[in-house]
Design an enzyme around this catalytic site. Structure first.
Site, PDB file in Angstrom:
ATOM      1  CG  ASN A  45      48.774   1.789  48.205  1.00 19.65           C
ATOM      2  OD1 ASN A  45      47.997   1.888  47.259  1.00 19.65           O
ATOM      3  ND2 ASN A  45      50.061   2.035  48.110  1.00 19.65           N
ATOM      4  CE  LYS A  90      46.824   3.257  44.367  1.00 20.51           C
ATOM      5  NZ  LYS A  90      48.052   2.484  44.677  1.00 20.51           N
ATOM      6  CD  GLU A 145      50.516   9.959  37.469  1.00 21.49           C
ATOM      7  OE1 GLU A 145      49.877  10.461  38.429  1.00 21.49           O
ATOM      8  OE2 GLU A 145      51.558   9.292  37.622  1.00 21.49           O
ATOM      9  CE1 TYR A 177      50.276   2.910  39.818  1.00 23.31           C
ATOM     10  CE2 TYR A 177      48.175   2.049  39.049  1.00 23.31           C
ATOM     11  CZ  TYR A 177      48.922   2.773  39.968  1.00 23.31           C
ATOM     12  OH  TYR A 177      48.292   3.358  41.049  1.00 23.31           O
ATOM     13  CG  HIS A 190      48.226   7.441  41.938  1.00 20.75           C
ATOM     14  ND1 HIS A 190      49.463   6.860  41.744  1.00 20.75           N
ATOM     15  CD2 HIS A 190      48.205   8.557  41.151  1.00 20.75           C
ATOM     16  CE1 HIS A 190      50.148   7.592  40.860  1.00 20.75           C
ATOM     17  NE2 HIS A 190      49.407   8.615  40.481  1.00 20.75           N
TER      18      HIS A 190
HETATM   19  P1  IDP Z   1      53.343   5.028  45.270  1.00 16.94           P
HETATM   20  O1  IDP Z   1      51.903   4.677  44.919  1.00 16.94           O
HETATM   21  O2  IDP Z   1      53.509   5.330  46.729  1.00 16.94           O
HETATM   22  O3  IDP Z   1      53.919   6.095  44.373  1.00 16.94           O
HETATM   23  P2  IDP Z   1      54.860   3.092  43.720  1.00 16.94           P
HETATM   24  O4  IDP Z   1      56.203   2.587  44.099  1.00 16.94           O
HETATM   25  O5  IDP Z   1      54.756   4.070  42.583  1.00 16.94           O
HETATM   26  O6  IDP Z   1      54.194   3.705  45.047  1.00 16.94           O
HETATM   27  O7  IDP Z   1      53.960   1.826  43.409  1.00 16.94           O
HETATM   28  C1  IDP Z   1      52.716   1.941  42.762  1.00 16.94           C
HETATM   29  C2  IDP Z   1      51.716   1.075  43.479  1.00 16.94           C
HETATM   30  O8  IDP Z   1      52.082  -0.296  43.317  1.00 16.94           O
HETATM   31  C3  IDP Z   1      51.637   1.260  44.996  1.00 16.94           C
HETATM   32  O9  IDP Z   1      50.843   2.357  45.388  1.00 16.94           O
HETATM   33  C4  IDP Z   1      51.065  -0.081  45.439  1.00 16.94           C
HETATM   34  O10 IDP Z   1      49.661  -0.140  45.171  1.00 16.94           O
HETATM   35  C5  IDP Z   1      51.778  -1.034  44.507  1.00 16.94           C
HETATM   36  N1  IDP Z   1      53.035  -1.532  45.080  1.00 16.94           N
HETATM   37  C6  IDP Z   1      54.208  -0.874  45.153  1.00 16.94           C
HETATM   38  N2  IDP Z   1      55.175  -1.632  45.727  1.00 16.94           N
HETATM   39  C7  IDP Z   1      54.584  -2.811  45.990  1.00 16.94           C
HETATM   40  C8  IDP Z   1      55.069  -4.020  46.570  1.00 16.94           C
HETATM   41  O11 IDP Z   1      56.232  -4.159  46.961  1.00 16.94           O
HETATM   42  N3  IDP Z   1      54.154  -5.036  46.710  1.00 16.94           N
HETATM   43  C9  IDP Z   1      52.860  -4.914  46.286  1.00 16.94           C
HETATM   44  N4  IDP Z   1      52.367  -3.779  45.729  1.00 16.94           N
HETATM   45  C10 IDP Z   1      53.218  -2.740  45.584  1.00 16.94           C
HETATM   46 MG    MG Z   2      54.269   6.063  42.300  1.00 16.22          MG
END
Ligand code: IDP
Ligand code: MG
Length: 139
Positions: free
Chosen positions: A114, A11, A128, A51, A117
């Protein structure tokens, strides 16, 4: 166990912070073969499409802004049990809860930013991968 493929993006935060090299090294050292790889910048439209499953969630707008804020590294990876093993390698969504040694624990800056992905199923990995790589690209 059969070899299969997963899809990842390093990312914008991790690219910006200079972590492409160490992250790719960790991925290959963990047994994943890089099948396809590119540096690209997502448009807002690209990020919204990628997304779209999260549309309407409170963090959606911030996620789209972040994911289109700078270049990402997109890659297709191959390994036995690739999807599940890669999710283990990257750690939990919130880096504060991620296990020591995981990519998010090491390189993420926050829950929103974070670092990486990882596709969450074989089906999504295929969707994807097709979103980011055309079938004329070499993989
Ligand atoms: P993942 O990336 O671990 O699969 P997902 O639930 O698919 O997690 O969420 C996609 C992305 O959205 C996350 O990697 C993160 O960057 C962001 N995200 C998810 N939940 C939150 C939240 O509660 N607050 C802010 N950003 C979030
Ligand atoms: Mg996800």
């Amino acid at each position: 166990m059969t070899r299969n493929r997963t899809f990842t993006m390093i990312k914008p935060d991790a690219v910006q912070n200079g972590h492409i090299g160490p992250i790719l090294e960790k991925i290959t050292a963990s047994g994943f073969k890089i099948i396809a790889l590119k540096l690209k910048k997502l448009s807002i439209e690209d990020a919204k499409k990628f997304y779209s499953v999260h549309e309407g969630k409170p963090f959606f707008e911030r996620l789209i802004k972040f994911m289109s804020s700078g270049p990402i590294v997109a890659a297709i990876l191959e390994k036995e049990n690739a999807v599940e093993d890669f999710r283990t390698l990257i750690g939990t969504t919130n880096p504060e809860n991620a296990a020591n040694g995981t990519i998010r624990k090491l390189y993420a800056t926050s829950l929103s930013c974070n670092a990486i992905h990882g596709a969450d199923s074989n089906e999504n990995a295929a969707i994807e991968s097709a979103f980011h790589f055309s079938d004329t690209e070499c993989f």
